[in-house]
Scaffold this active site. Structure first.
Site, PDB file in Angstrom:
ATOM      1  N   ASN A  77      40.777   3.935   6.224  1.00  0.00           N
ATOM      2  CA  ASN A  77      41.834   4.065   7.242  1.00  0.00           C
ATOM      3  C   ASN A  77      42.976   3.102   6.932  1.00  0.00           C
ATOM      4  OD1 ASN A  77      41.281   1.428   8.571  1.00  0.00           O
ATOM      5  ND2 ASN A  77      39.318   2.418   8.968  1.00  0.00           N
ATOM      6  N   ASP A 129      33.830   5.058  11.142  1.00  0.00           N
ATOM      7  CA  ASP A 129      32.735   5.492  12.016  1.00  0.00           C
ATOM      8  C   ASP A 129      31.666   6.266  11.252  1.00  0.00           C
ATOM      9  OD1 ASP A 129      33.608   4.479  14.531  1.00  0.00           O
ATOM     10  OD2 ASP A 129      35.257   5.914  14.425  1.00  0.00           O
ATOM     11  N   LYS A 183      31.251  11.008 -10.976  1.00  0.00           N
ATOM     12  CA  LYS A 183      32.443  11.558 -10.331  1.00  0.00           C
ATOM     13  C   LYS A 183      32.261  13.070 -10.097  1.00  0.00           C
ATOM     14  CE  LYS A 183      37.376  12.032 -10.947  1.00  0.00           C
ATOM     15  NZ  LYS A 183      38.475  12.067 -11.877  1.00  0.00           N
ATOM     16  N   PRO A 225      26.580   2.147  11.107  1.00  0.00           N
ATOM     17  CA  PRO A 225      26.119   1.248  12.180  1.00  0.00           C
ATOM     18  C   PRO A 225      27.321   0.725  12.955  1.00  0.00           C
ATOM     19  CG  PRO A 225      25.984   0.160  10.035  1.00  0.00           C
ATOM     20  CD  PRO A 225      26.321   1.607   9.771  1.00  0.00           C
ATOM     21  N   ASP A 226      27.132   0.524  14.246  1.00  0.00           N
ATOM     22  CA  ASP A 226      28.196  -0.082  15.052  1.00  0.00           C
ATOM     23  C   ASP A 226      27.964  -1.598  15.035  1.00  0.00           C
ATOM     24  OD1 ASP A 226      29.724  -1.141  17.249  1.00  0.00           O
ATOM     25  OD2 ASP A 226      30.040   0.936  17.858  1.00  0.00           O
ATOM     26  N   ILE A 227      28.833  -2.293  14.327  1.00  0.00           N
ATOM     27  CA  ILE A 227      28.614  -3.727  14.099  1.00  0.00           C
ATOM     28  C   ILE A 227      28.773  -4.507  15.398  1.00  0.00           C
ATOM     29  CG2 ILE A 227      29.442  -5.731  12.787  1.00  0.00           C
ATOM     30  CD1 ILE A 227      30.418  -3.546  10.695  1.00  0.00           C
ATOM     31  N   PHE A 273      37.799  -5.076  19.695  1.00  0.00           N
ATOM     32  CA  PHE A 273      39.164  -4.574  19.726  1.00  0.00           C
ATOM     33  C   PHE A 273      39.101  -3.074  20.006  1.00  0.00           C
ATOM     34  CE2 PHE A 273      42.675  -7.370  18.272  1.00  0.00           C
ATOM     35  CZ  PHE A 273      41.984  -8.565  18.391  1.00  0.00           C
ATOM     36  N   LYS A 301      34.888   1.111  26.579  1.00  0.00           N
ATOM     37  CA  LYS A 301      34.365   0.542  25.327  1.00  0.00           C
ATOM     38  C   LYS A 301      33.665  -0.788  25.580  1.00  0.00           C
ATOM     39  CE  LYS A 301      36.819   2.577  21.838  1.00  0.00           C
ATOM     40  NZ  LYS A 301      37.951   2.746  20.957  1.00  0.00           N
ATOM     41  N   LYS A 304      29.867  -1.106  24.448  1.00  0.00           N
ATOM     42  CA  LYS A 304      29.523  -1.986  23.321  1.00  0.00           C
ATOM     43  C   LYS A 304      28.924  -3.321  23.777  1.00  0.00           C
ATOM     44  CE  LYS A 304      32.358   0.453  20.207  1.00  0.00           C
ATOM     45  NZ  LYS A 304      32.570   0.591  18.793  1.00  0.00           N
TER      46      LYS A 304
HETATM   47  N1  CTP Z   1      33.366  -1.231  15.643  1.00  0.00           N
HETATM   48  C1  CTP Z   1      32.285  -1.717  14.914  1.00  0.00           C
HETATM   49  N2  CTP Z   1      31.530  -0.865  14.169  1.00  0.00           N
HETATM   50  C2  CTP Z   1      31.807   0.453  14.134  1.00  0.00           C
HETATM   51  C3  CTP Z   1      32.913   0.958  14.859  1.00  0.00           C
HETATM   52  C4  CTP Z   1      33.673   0.084  15.601  1.00  0.00           C
HETATM   53  O1  CTP Z   1      32.024  -2.914  14.945  1.00  0.00           O
HETATM   54  N3  CTP Z   1      31.066   1.248  13.406  1.00  0.00           N
HETATM   55  C5  CTP Z   1      34.135  -2.162  16.481  1.00  0.00           C
HETATM   56  C6  CTP Z   1      35.561  -2.406  16.045  1.00  0.00           C
HETATM   57  O2  CTP Z   1      35.643  -3.521  15.188  1.00  0.00           O
HETATM   58  C7  CTP Z   1      36.240  -2.692  17.378  1.00  0.00           C
HETATM   59  C8  CTP Z   1      35.452  -1.854  18.369  1.00  0.00           C
HETATM   60  O3  CTP Z   1      34.211  -1.594  17.735  1.00  0.00           O
HETATM   61  O4  CTP Z   1      36.082  -4.036  17.764  1.00  0.00           O
HETATM   62  C9  CTP Z   1      36.093  -0.571  18.762  1.00  0.00           C
HETATM   63  O5  CTP Z   1      36.431   0.170  17.635  1.00  0.00           O
HETATM   64  P1  CTP Z   1      37.119   1.595  17.765  1.00  0.00           P
HETATM   65  O6  CTP Z   1      37.271   2.194  16.428  1.00  0.00           O
HETATM   66  O7  CTP Z   1      38.326   1.477  18.651  1.00  0.00           O
HETATM   67  O8  CTP Z   1      36.024   2.357  18.637  1.00  0.00           O
HETATM   68  P2  CTP Z   1      34.944   3.396  18.268  1.00  0.00           P
HETATM   69  O9  CTP Z   1      33.639   2.927  18.777  1.00  0.00           O
HETATM   70  O10 CTP Z   1      34.992   3.711  16.821  1.00  0.00           O
HETATM   71  O11 CTP Z   1      35.379   4.617  19.162  1.00  0.00           O
HETATM   72  P3  CTP Z   1      36.554   5.709  18.902  1.00  0.00           P
HETATM   73  O12 CTP Z   1      36.901   5.651  17.445  1.00  0.00           O
HETATM   74  O13 CTP Z   1      35.907   6.980  19.322  1.00  0.00           O
HETATM   75  O14 CTP Z   1      37.680   5.297  19.815  1.00  0.00           O
END
Ligand code: CTP
Length: 402
Positions: free
Chosen positions: A216, A284, A294, A311-313, A330, A344, A348
């Site tokens: 991104n 995500d 390749k 994983p959602d860190i 954030f 959120k 979270k």
């Molecule tokens: N984050 C994380 N790990 C992930 C996705 C997000 O730690 N796999 C953290 C980001 O660093 C940020 C927060 O979660 O602090 C929100 O990230 P954001 O991308 O806005 O939210 P998402 O959970 O990805 O939801 P969406 O993209 O559907 O808005």
């Protein structure tokens, strides 16, 4: 507490709240000496301010009796702190540019004390480029700000512009008067000495094959600026960074990673920490499989992108056994920013969410307007440089960890 503030009441509808502020300060043992601008006297009277402060109220620079009794220079020096509430667009502009044409602005210019502004104005006036430039100038000059809050406004509009509530301003003033060093910017000694801050920044890259990846537009600028600001306040900082084009700030321990899974592993390895700030734009999803060769256009055709969730860190660290005391996420949103941010925060399980509207030039740009969502509500900080925003957040963190 034997302290006194010089309260300058500007000309806005919020001036009535400043009468409550005088009372809130008195409850905290802080005396107020009041100046009311000409505009301010249209909203509140010197009589009511004087009755609440128990002191003479000053209104006009060229009142010779006042000047003989107490000149404007003396007035500005006899206080421990100068507070401007409500700080109108006009007062901010004059203070930022050194225009001194009445008692309030002359006093502001002459003071050798710290100045706290509590802005209040119509949302469009607050958002006007000129006001934001003036706020930035005053911040750069070392001034303090509180608010404005977002909400319904007397003019019928909705948005940031309401003056912060008197008890909140009074608490802030108390912090400044008590020498709360975390409020004292980078001039302070090191309030975060001995604390460990863990920050993620930048994007992650999720490989499709050895040469291609999903990612991104995150530049890492905001996360790097926060790392620098926290390090400036004396913290030990671990910055877990995705691939970005930035030099790590001096004194910061930088761990470079590429994928979300590597980012999580690096964060877990860096614990324990007092505070985790999840600024990274973590991908995500990642491709389910990444071969070691390749993908060839002719031979393999258009490959299906089979994705799986990363994983959602933030959520993982929020629920970790050795969870940092303060966990901040954030939220980059393009619409309905505050509601998404609140959802959120709950999902979270973090303590605060810093929301920003990324529909404009935030991603990759040098400026940011942050809305801090905490259990106590939301505060909108003025659009400012990412460095300024980082400093403001670092101070808020230092305050919370004191
Ligand atoms: N984050 C994380 N790990 C992930 C996705 C997000 O730690 N796999 C953290 C980001 O660093 C940020 C927060 O979660 O602090 C929100 O990230 P954001 O991308 O806005 O939210 P998402 O959970 O990805 O939801 P969406 O993209 O559907 O808005």
């Amino acid at each position: 507490m034997n302290k006194r503030v010089l309260l300058i009441i500007g000309g806005g509808i919020a001036a009535y709240k400043s009468l409550f502020l005088i009372r809130e300060l008195a409850r905290r043992g802080v005396q107020s000496r009041v100046i009311i601008t000409k505009g301010g006297t249209e909203f509140v009277t010197p009589l009511s301010a004087g009755a609440l402060s128990g002191d003479k109220v000053f209104t006009d620079l060229f009142d010779l009796t006042d000047e003989a009794e107490m000149g404007h220079i003396e007035l500005s020096r006899a206080a421990d702190l100068v507070v401007v509430a409500p700080a109108t667009a006009d007062l901010l502009a004059k203070a930022a540019h050194g225009i001194a044409n009445d008692l309030a602005t002359t006093t502001l210019m002459a003071t050798d004390k710290r100045v706290l502004f509590a802005p209040a104005m119509n949302v469009r006036m607050w958002e006007a480029a000129s006001t934001q430039r003036n706020v930035q100038q005053l911040l750069d000059d070392g001034a303090y700000f509180i608010g404005p809050d977002a909400g319904d406004m007397a003019c019928g509009e909705f948005g940031p512009g309401r003056m912060a509530e008197p008890p909140v301003i009074a608490d802030h003033i108390l912090g400044l008067l008590q020498g709360d060093t975390s409020l004292d910017g980078l001039r302070a000694p090191k309030p975060l000495k001995g604390r460990h801050m863990l920050i993620t920044a930048g994007p992650t890259r999720e490989p499709i094959d050895p040469v291609r990846y999903l990612s991104n537009h995150s530049s890492g600028k905001q996360g790097y600026a926060i790392a620098a600001a926290l390090s400036g306040l004396g913290a030990k900082v671990t910055l877990v960074s995705g691939p970005v084009n930035l030099q790590p700030p001096e004194g910061v321990d930088c761990v470079r990673i590429e994928t979300a899974r590597e980012m999580l592993a690096a964060c877990e390895a860096a614990l324990p920490a007092d505070c985790f700030i999840s600024v990274a734009a973590v991908a995500d999803w990642r491709p389910k499989a990444c071969g070691d060769k390749k993908i060839k256009k002719d031979k393999d055709g258009i490959p299906p992108l089979n994705l799986t969730e990363n994983p959602d860190i933030l959520r993982t660290l929020s629920k970790a056994e050795n969870r940092p005391q303060l966990v901040i996420g954030f939220a980059a949103e393009t619409n309905d920013v505050i509601n998404h941010a609140k959802a959120k925060r709950a999902k979270k399980k973090c303590d605060w969410i810093v929301a920003n509207d990324v529909s404009g030039d935030v991603m990759g740009g040098d400026h940011n307007e942050m809305i801090l969502v905490t259990p106590d509500g939301e505060t909108t900080w003025p659009r400012q440089s990412k460095t300024g925003a980082a400093r403001q957040l670092a101070l808020k963190i230092a305050q919370a960890l004191l």
